[in-house]
Motif scaffolding. Structure first.
Motif, PDB file in Angstrom:
ATOM      1  N   LYS A  69     -10.729 -10.425   4.563  1.00 15.40           N
ATOM      2  CA  LYS A  69     -11.486  -9.382   5.270  1.00 15.40           C
ATOM      3  C   LYS A  69     -11.115  -7.992   4.749  1.00 15.40           C
ATOM      4  O   LYS A  69     -11.974  -7.134   4.545  1.00 15.40           O
ATOM      5  CB  LYS A  69     -11.199  -9.500   6.770  1.00 15.40           C
ATOM      6  CG  LYS A  69     -12.179  -8.853   7.689  1.00 15.40           C
ATOM      7  CD  LYS A  69     -13.610  -9.249   7.468  1.00 15.40           C
ATOM      8  CE  LYS A  69     -13.885 -10.677   7.914  1.00 15.40           C
ATOM      9  NZ  LYS A  69     -15.301 -11.055   7.662  1.00 15.40           N
ATOM     10  N   LEU A  70      -9.823  -7.779   4.518  1.00 14.32           N
ATOM     11  CA  LEU A  70      -9.374  -6.486   3.973  1.00 14.32           C
ATOM     12  C   LEU A  70      -9.976  -6.268   2.580  1.00 14.32           C
ATOM     13  O   LEU A  70     -10.394  -5.165   2.236  1.00 14.32           O
ATOM     14  CB  LEU A  70      -7.845  -6.443   3.895  1.00 14.32           C
ATOM     15  CG  LEU A  70      -7.093  -6.376   5.229  1.00 14.32           C
ATOM     16  CD1 LEU A  70      -5.634  -6.753   5.055  1.00 14.32           C
ATOM     17  CD2 LEU A  70      -7.202  -4.984   5.849  1.00 14.32           C
ATOM     18  N   GLN A  71     -10.031  -7.360   1.809  1.00 13.37           N
ATOM     19  CA  GLN A  71     -10.618  -7.280   0.463  1.00 13.37           C
ATOM     20  C   GLN A  71     -12.091  -6.928   0.529  1.00 13.37           C
ATOM     21  O   GLN A  71     -12.573  -6.066  -0.193  1.00 13.37           O
ATOM     22  CB  GLN A  71     -10.461  -8.630  -0.247  1.00 13.37           C
ATOM     23  CG  GLN A  71      -9.162  -8.772  -0.988  1.00 13.37           C
ATOM     24  CD  GLN A  71      -9.111 -10.085  -1.742  1.00 13.37           C
ATOM     25  OE1 GLN A  71      -9.671 -11.077  -1.319  1.00 13.37           O
ATOM     26  NE2 GLN A  71      -8.429 -10.086  -2.872  1.00 13.37           N
ATOM     27  N   GLU A  72     -12.811  -7.621   1.432  1.00 15.69           N
ATOM     28  CA  GLU A  72     -14.251  -7.373   1.596  1.00 15.69           C
ATOM     29  C   GLU A  72     -14.545  -5.909   1.883  1.00 15.69           C
ATOM     30  O   GLU A  72     -15.593  -5.402   1.542  1.00 15.69           O
ATOM     31  CB  GLU A  72     -14.784  -8.174   2.791  1.00 15.69           C
ATOM     32  CG  GLU A  72     -15.311  -9.541   2.476  1.00 15.69           C
ATOM     33  CD  GLU A  72     -15.589 -10.314   3.762  1.00 15.69           C
ATOM     34  OE1 GLU A  72     -16.148  -9.723   4.715  1.00 15.69           O
ATOM     35  OE2 GLU A  72     -15.226 -11.512   3.818  1.00 15.69           O
ATOM     36  N   LYS A  73     -13.610  -5.272   2.572  1.00 16.46           N
ATOM     37  CA  LYS A  73     -13.824  -3.876   2.940  1.00 16.46           C
ATOM     38  C   LYS A  73     -13.511  -2.918   1.797  1.00 16.46           C
ATOM     39  O   LYS A  73     -13.562  -1.697   1.970  1.00 16.46           O
ATOM     40  CB  LYS A  73     -12.993  -3.521   4.178  1.00 16.46           C
ATOM     41  CG  LYS A  73     -13.554  -4.143   5.437  1.00 16.46           C
ATOM     42  CD  LYS A  73     -12.813  -3.706   6.670  1.00 16.46           C
ATOM     43  CE  LYS A  73     -13.342  -4.398   7.901  1.00 16.46           C
ATOM     44  NZ  LYS A  73     -14.554  -3.775   8.462  1.00 16.46           N
ATOM     45  N   GLY A  74     -13.153  -3.468   0.651  1.00 20.97           N
ATOM     46  CA  GLY A  74     -12.897  -2.639  -0.518  1.00 20.97           C
ATOM     47  C   GLY A  74     -11.643  -1.788  -0.400  1.00 20.97           C
ATOM     48  O   GLY A  74     -11.566  -0.694  -0.967  1.00 20.97           O
ATOM     49  N   LEU A  75     -10.663  -2.292   0.330  1.00 23.04           N
ATOM     50  CA  LEU A  75      -9.431  -1.524   0.493  1.00 23.04           C
ATOM     51  C   LEU A  75      -8.449  -1.857  -0.624  1.00 23.04           C
ATOM     52  O   LEU A  75      -8.479  -2.957  -1.184  1.00 23.04           O
ATOM     53  CB  LEU A  75      -8.781  -1.853   1.847  1.00 23.04           C
ATOM     54  CG  LEU A  75      -9.611  -1.516   3.075  1.00 23.04           C
ATOM     55  CD1 LEU A  75      -9.043  -2.189   4.320  1.00 23.04           C
ATOM     56  CD2 LEU A  75      -9.671   0.003   3.269  1.00 23.04           C
ATOM     57  N   ASN A  76      -7.611  -0.910  -0.930  1.00 21.28           N
ATOM     58  CA  ASN A  76      -6.509  -1.150  -1.842  1.00 21.28           C
ATOM     59  C   ASN A  76      -5.376  -1.712  -0.979  1.00 21.28           C
ATOM     60  O   ASN A  76      -4.771  -0.991  -0.200  1.00 21.28           O
ATOM     61  CB  ASN A  76      -6.136   0.195  -2.465  1.00 21.28           C
ATOM     62  CG  ASN A  76      -5.384   0.035  -3.746  1.00 21.28           C
ATOM     63  OD1 ASN A  76      -5.299  -1.066  -4.293  1.00 21.28           O
ATOM     64  ND2 ASN A  76      -4.818   1.126  -4.219  1.00 21.28           N
ATOM     65  N   LEU A 115      -4.303 -12.899  -4.379  1.00 22.98           N
ATOM     66  CA  LEU A 115      -4.995 -11.971  -3.482  1.00 22.98           C
ATOM     67  C   LEU A 115      -4.454 -10.544  -3.557  1.00 22.98           C
ATOM     68  O   LEU A 115      -5.172  -9.582  -3.307  1.00 22.98           O
ATOM     69  CB  LEU A 115      -4.886 -12.471  -2.031  1.00 22.98           C
ATOM     70  CG  LEU A 115      -5.745 -13.688  -1.676  1.00 22.98           C
ATOM     71  CD1 LEU A 115      -5.286 -14.316  -0.370  1.00 22.98           C
ATOM     72  CD2 LEU A 115      -7.214 -13.304  -1.577  1.00 22.98           C
ATOM     73  N   ILE A 116      -3.179 -10.429  -3.851  1.00 19.76           N
ATOM     74  CA  ILE A 116      -2.553  -9.102  -3.884  1.00 19.76           C
ATOM     75  C   ILE A 116      -1.743  -8.958  -5.170  1.00 19.76           C
ATOM     76  O   ILE A 116      -0.906  -9.815  -5.463  1.00 19.76           O
ATOM     77  CB  ILE A 116      -1.610  -8.893  -2.677  1.00 19.76           C
ATOM     78  CG1 ILE A 116      -2.407  -8.988  -1.386  1.00 19.76           C
ATOM     79  CG2 ILE A 116      -0.906  -7.544  -2.745  1.00 19.76           C
ATOM     80  CD1 ILE A 116      -1.582  -8.769  -0.159  1.00 19.76           C
TER      81      ILE A 116
END
Ligand SMILES: Nc1ncnc2c1ncn2[C@@H]1O[C@H](COP(=O)(O)OP(=O)(O)O)[C@@H](O)[C@H]1O
Ligand SMILES: [Mg+2]
Length: 413
Positions: A21-28, A43-44
């Motif tokens: 979900k954090l990835q989907e939001k385009g966050l670093n 993932l990270i």
């Protein structure tokens, strides 16, 4: 510019969806963690991982701020989905002047079940009669049970997953009870339990259905996502074996009372800018608090709400941390059941077949094999497998569940 988000602990493979979900939001994404399991590596990026003691606020802050200075990175937001790092994340957010739960409120939550109860009591919220004991002291325990009466419940002040929680009935054997709570607490070497102090609550046993009210608080506005009904395993232990969204057999008034009670508790504890998971027993005298956590419901309940109502709690809470105003709308209404199957039998598992065929069933949205061939299964406490299903009515849900369990074969010898 991408925003820098710091996640405090990952919570294990079953919480992978929170990272996605954090990835989907385009966050670093940055991660502060005690360990870096394999599944996380893709993932990270490794250089975004801060290896530290996430269970210790002072060390966590020291390592995070050093990382921030050395790498010249400013964090825009942070948060956690994991019970055992709720207080530490609140401390860190407060120190870094980021959006988060205030550290005092974090400590009045389920991380300190005694302070949680006292705050409720001070705010005239119905609270079971209780007392405390320390150091597994036999005399103290006997006195405590005498004072509270039977049935009562003993549980660690700091706990989770019903760890060290048992019902004490009339005619109990004190040595058995002490052995059991020692076995499940003192000897546990889990990292997450190093903050356990040996203090226990002994409190009145509350009868009735176990339900939760779940949602999010943002700028003091309480958003209710819905309610869950928990199916408990056999007492004197309290395993949450299955759950339903929505609960069934509750009157409109009962649902209202539960929601009102959750709101009163949230206000009394001063929860804000956090998720909440408020577990209640629906007693004959109305709902009474079991415990409230200042985080989203755990296990599979976040995907549960998504499947039932189209409410993405994970995404909404990230928005709260990012300072975006949220809105909670229901876009659908399905019935959800999630269940860990406990065989109620002890012995060696010699056969377990049929689980993979669940892949083909369109009503099954998640499943997992938990036990392995050769495992020693204990009558209480070892599920064989887990599944999550959805359907248009509770009745069809129960039929589906029956079929699934009939098709899975196992042998315990
Ligand atoms: N006073 C009580 N009366 C009846 N059941 C209780 C009581 N306290 C706890 N339980 C049962 O034990 C379970 C675990 O206790 P809880 O306070 O939620 O701690 P945990 O942090 O381990 O989840 C609850 O879901 C509930 O079913
Ligand atoms: Mg609980």
């Amino acid at each position: 510019m991408k925003k820098n988000f710091l996640l405090i602990e990952h919570g294990g493979l079953r919480k992978k969806f929170t990272l996605e979900k954090l990835q989907e939001k385009g966050l670093n994404i940055f991660l502060a963690t005690t360990d870096l399991p394999l599944w996380l590596k893709g993932l990270i990026p490794k250089i975004n991982v801060i290896k530290t003691d996430t269970y210790h606020s002072t060390k966590l802050l020291s390592d995070v701020i050093t990382f921030s200075e050395a790498r010249n990175i400013k964090f825009d937001a942070l948060g956690t989905f994991y019970e055992h790092t709720v207080t530490q994340a609140a401390d860190l957010a407060s120190a870094l002047k980021l959006i988060g739960l205030n550290p005092g409120a974090a400590r009045r939550s389920s991380s300190n079940k005694l302070l949680m109860r006292r705050t409720c009591r001070d705010n005239s919220i119905p609270t079971p009669k209780l007392t405390v004991i320390s150091n597994y002291d036999k005399k103290q325990l006997l006195q405590a049970v005498k004072k509270i009466g039977t049935p009562c419940v003993i549980k660690p002040i700091f706990g989770a997953e019903s760890y060290g929680t048992i019902k004490i009935e009339d005619g109990f054997n004190i040595d058995d009870i002490l052995d059991e709570i020692k076995l499940t607490t003192a000897q546990d070497q889990k990292e997450t339990f190093k903050n356990f102090t040996g203090n226990f609550l002994v409190e009145e046993y509350l009868p009735g259905k176990v339900v939760s009210v779940d949602g999010i608080v943002q700028n003091l506005k309480i958003f209710i996502a819905g309610m869950v009904e928990f199916i408990m395993g056999p007492e004197p232990r309290f395993a949450q074996e299955a759950n339903f969204i929505p609960p069934t057999g509750l009157s409109g008034k009962e649902i209202n009372d539960c929601i009102l009670m959750a709101k009163r508790i949230i206000k009394a504890l001063e929860f804000d800018n956090c998720g909440f998971h408020c577990e209640l027993r629906l007693t004959p005298n109305g709902p009474v608090l079991l415990e409230i956590a200042a985080r989203l419901p755990g296990g599979p309940l976040q995907p549960g709400y998504l499947n039932a109502y189209g409410i993405d709690l994970t995404s909404l809470l990230i928005d709260v941390w990012l300072g975006k105003k949220i809105k909670v709308d229901r876009s659908k209404k399905l019935y959800i059941m999630q269940k860990a199957f406990f065989p109620r039998k002890s012995g060696k598992l010699t056969q377990l077949r049929g689980i993979n065929s669940l892949k083909k069933d369109p009503g099954v949205w998640e499943f997992a094999k938990i036990a392995k061939i050769g495992d020693e299964i204990k009558e209480h406490g070892t599920p064989l497998y887990y599944y999550a299903i959805k359907d248009l009515s509770k009745r069809s849900l129960l039929e589906k569940s029956k079929k699934i369990e009939e098709n899975i074969q196992f042998l315990i010898e």
